[in-house]
Design an enzyme around this catalytic site. Structure first.
Site, PDB file in Angstrom:
ATOM      1  CG  ASP A  66      40.504  79.469  74.924  1.00  0.00           C
ATOM      2  OD1 ASP A  66      40.820  78.474  74.244  1.00  0.00           O
ATOM      3  OD2 ASP A  66      40.103  79.371  76.094  1.00  0.00           O
ATOM      4  CG  ASN A 135      37.767  80.335  87.308  1.00  0.00           C
ATOM      5  OD1 ASN A 135      37.372  79.736  86.310  1.00  0.00           O
ATOM      6  ND2 ASN A 135      38.669  81.294  87.246  1.00  0.00           N
ATOM      7  CG  HIS A 137      37.714  79.737  82.937  1.00  0.00           C
ATOM      8  ND1 HIS A 137      38.971  79.931  83.444  1.00  0.00           N
ATOM      9  CD2 HIS A 137      37.804  78.581  82.208  1.00  0.00           C
ATOM     10  CE1 HIS A 137      39.766  78.966  83.034  1.00  0.00           C
ATOM     11  NE2 HIS A 137      39.086  78.133  82.289  1.00  0.00           N
ATOM     12  CD  GLU A 142      40.105  83.380  84.238  1.00  0.00           C
ATOM     13  OE1 GLU A 142      39.209  82.587  84.583  1.00  0.00           O
ATOM     14  OE2 GLU A 142      41.308  83.103  84.349  1.00  0.00           O
TER      15      GLU A 142
END
Ligand code: GLP
Length: 265
Positions: A66, A135, A137, A142
């Site tokens: 990413d 979280n 990810h 996400e």
């Protein structure tokens, strides 16, 4: 396989062994790289092996997971910069061996499509290194990202912006709100996945990813669908796992039968 190793140095050597095995199996293989602090000890271990002549990465092609939108290669918080600093330089790679999504491309959607095409042209990713967000990810996928998602432009959650502010002088205002990320569908097509998580802050995400429901609300739970996914966690990241005794036993039993690493494609 879920592997709990108490010592981070041992964990990193284990991950480096998996990468080295992949490279010795096919010296011109393709490896996917994650950013973040978790994989750094793995990259240090790889660099040490390159320096000692034990490992040759000169024919390997690398793809990053990413990148932040808007940050160019010269920006110290860009992932291109991070990977140049932690992998390209120390592992003595030609910079052209590593492709990173261009966060400053004029047409970001085109850049994402082009990236998918480049991965396909390279024959796919053989081994993908992953971290995990608090979280759940993976990459910048996400919660509620589709398990079928491809490389695309994504918005970041507040939680991710706050978590990553530590790299931006603790100022969340400086963290880009958009990023480009390989999709979960893209990641699941890699031949093998190795996710590394260390520290107690990752314990809830690791528990949900390994033992929780398969749900897009926890993107890393998608790894449950992959036949060659290895979770490498230290005792803190693994502290909330209900079946940790089994995972430790699983590793011992598998080692006893001489099956220590994922099958290579
Ligand atoms: C970022 C990256 C992820 C990485 C995560 C965790 O959000 N996009 O790929 O897994 O951070 O980073 P760390 O290992 O520093 O906790």
């Amino acid at each position: 396989m879920r592997i709990i190793i108490d010592d981070v140095a041992v964990l990193s050597r284990f991950a480096a062994d998996l990468i080295a095995e992949q490279v010795s199996y096919r010296p011109d293989c393709t490896i996917g790289l994650a950013t973040g602090s978790s994989p750094v000890p793995i990259y240090q271990e790889l660099a040490a092996r390159v320096a000692s002549g034990e490992l040759d990465l000169s024919r390997v092609r690398f793809f990053a997971l990413d990148e932040y939108a808007g940050l160019g290669a010269s920006h110290p918080m860009s992932y291109r910069y991070f990977l140049d600093e932690h992998v390209v330089g120390p592992c003595r790679l030609d910079p052209a061996q590593l492709r990173v999504l261009n966060g400053r491309a004029e047409d970001l959607d085109h850049e994402c499509r082009d990236y998918e095409a480049a991965i396909t042209a390279a024959g796919g990713i053989d081994l993908q290194i992953l971290g995990i967000g608090h979280n759940g990810h993976i990459g910048f996928n996400e919660p509620t990202s589709s398990f079928g998602s491809r490389t695309r432009v994504v918005a970041l959650t507040h939680q991710t912006v706050d978590a990553n502010a530590r790299f931006f002088d603790d100022d969340p205002e400086d963290v880009p709100l958009l990023a480009l990320s390989q999709g979960i569908g893209t990641i699941l097509e890699a031949g093998a996945l190795v996710l590394i998580a260390t520290g107690g802050g990752k314990a809830p995400a690791i528990r949900s990813a390994i033992e929780g429901e398969l749900t897009s609300s926890v993107p890393a739970s998608a790894l449950q669908l992959h036949p060659q996914a290895t979770f490498l966690v230290d005792e803190y990241a693994g502290a909330m796992l209900a079946r940790s005794d089994f995972y430790r036993r699983e590793r011992q039993v598998i080692a006893r039968y001489g099956r220590t690493s994922p099958r290579r494609r």
